[in-house]
Design an enzyme around this catalytic site. Structure first.
Site, PDB file in Angstrom:
ATOM      1  N   TYR A  49       0.814  -1.213   0.000  1.00 53.84           N
ATOM      2  CA  TYR A  49       0.000   0.000   0.000  1.00 53.84           C
ATOM      3  C   TYR A  49       0.853   1.272   0.000  1.00 53.84           C
ATOM      4  O   TYR A  49       0.387   2.340   0.405  1.00 53.84           O
ATOM      5  CB  TYR A  49      -0.946  -0.002   1.203  1.00 53.84           C
ATOM      6  CG  TYR A  49      -2.065  -1.018   1.085  1.00 53.84           C
ATOM      7  CD1 TYR A  49      -3.095  -0.839   0.169  1.00 53.84           C
ATOM      8  CD2 TYR A  49      -2.081  -2.158   1.879  1.00 53.84           C
ATOM      9  CE1 TYR A  49      -4.117  -1.767   0.047  1.00 53.84           C
ATOM     10  CE2 TYR A  49      -3.100  -3.092   1.774  1.00 53.84           C
ATOM     11  CZ  TYR A  49      -4.116  -2.893   0.849  1.00 53.84           C
ATOM     12  OH  TYR A  49      -5.134  -3.809   0.735  1.00 53.84           O
ATOM     13  N   ASN A 112     -13.734  -2.958   4.228  1.00 55.20           N
ATOM     14  CA  ASN A 112     -14.622  -3.235   3.101  1.00 55.20           C
ATOM     15  C   ASN A 112     -14.456  -4.627   2.473  1.00 55.20           C
ATOM     16  O   ASN A 112     -14.781  -4.826   1.319  1.00 55.20           O
ATOM     17  CB  ASN A 112     -14.524  -2.132   2.053  1.00 55.20           C
ATOM     18  CG  ASN A 112     -13.153  -2.011   1.439  1.00 55.20           C
ATOM     19  OD1 ASN A 112     -12.277  -2.833   1.660  1.00 55.20           O
ATOM     20  ND2 ASN A 112     -12.959  -0.975   0.652  1.00 55.20           N
ATOM     21  N   GLU A 126       0.484  -5.908  -8.737  1.00 58.12           N
ATOM     22  CA  GLU A 126      -0.021  -6.499  -7.498  1.00 58.12           C
ATOM     23  C   GLU A 126       0.058  -8.023  -7.511  1.00 58.12           C
ATOM     24  O   GLU A 126       0.405  -8.628  -6.492  1.00 58.12           O
ATOM     25  CB  GLU A 126      -1.453  -6.028  -7.253  1.00 58.12           C
ATOM     26  CG  GLU A 126      -1.530  -4.553  -6.915  1.00 58.12           C
ATOM     27  CD  GLU A 126      -2.934  -4.057  -6.669  1.00 58.12           C
ATOM     28  OE1 GLU A 126      -3.898  -4.839  -6.805  1.00 58.12           O
ATOM     29  OE2 GLU A 126      -3.082  -2.868  -6.329  1.00 58.12           O
TER      30      GLU A 126
END
Length: 146
Positions: A49, A112, A126
């Site tokens: 991140y 979420n 990713e």
């Protein structure tokens, strides 16, 4: 064919909805190219991140992502990035459409339930962050079972 990354976050794992989430992706004719369940380290979360470092929610995000096990999925299919993003729904579950994963399961924007790549470029980066090329498998989705 595209490959994209999904992370079922700690609340999805601990909430017992791994199978439900994966079933939705498979029903959408996405195949699982790689799958792993594990705890991620603060260093891994920080690196993954990194684009959010310095933002107000960064520390909370890293804390959450390292609070329990996650499921890392590489999913493959036609327009996989777009398909997964639509199935997941808006990042903020209050804005998600009924029937999406976040609408159905996410309690808040901060928790979420799932992460997914937002573009083919981020998907490539990713997927490579969590999986070696040799760990990815390729097979057609079983349309005759659906």
């Amino acid at each position: 064919m595209q490959t994209t990354l999904v992370i079922i976050k700690p609340n999805g794992v601990q909430g017992g909805i791994i199978g439900e989430i994966i079933a939705r992706y498979e029903k959408a004719r996405l195949s699982i190219a790689a799958l792993r369940i594990r705890n991620i380290t603060r260093e891994e979360a920080d690196g993954f991140y990194a684009e959010h470092r310095g933002k107000g929610f960064f520390t909370e995000l890293v804390d959450f992502m390292t609070s329990g096990p996650v499921v890392l999925l590489a999913l493959r299919g036609e327009k996989a990035v777009e398909a997964v993003r639509q199935m997941n729904g808006a990042t903020n579950p209050k804005n998600a459409q009924p029937g999406t994963i976040r609408f159905d399961f996410a309690p808040s924007m901060g928790e979420n339930v799932v992460h997914s790549s937002d573009s083919p470029e981020s998907a490539a980066r990713e997927v490579a962050y969590w999986f070696k090329d040799s760990e990815l498998v390729n097979y057609p989705a079983a349309s005759h079972l659906l």
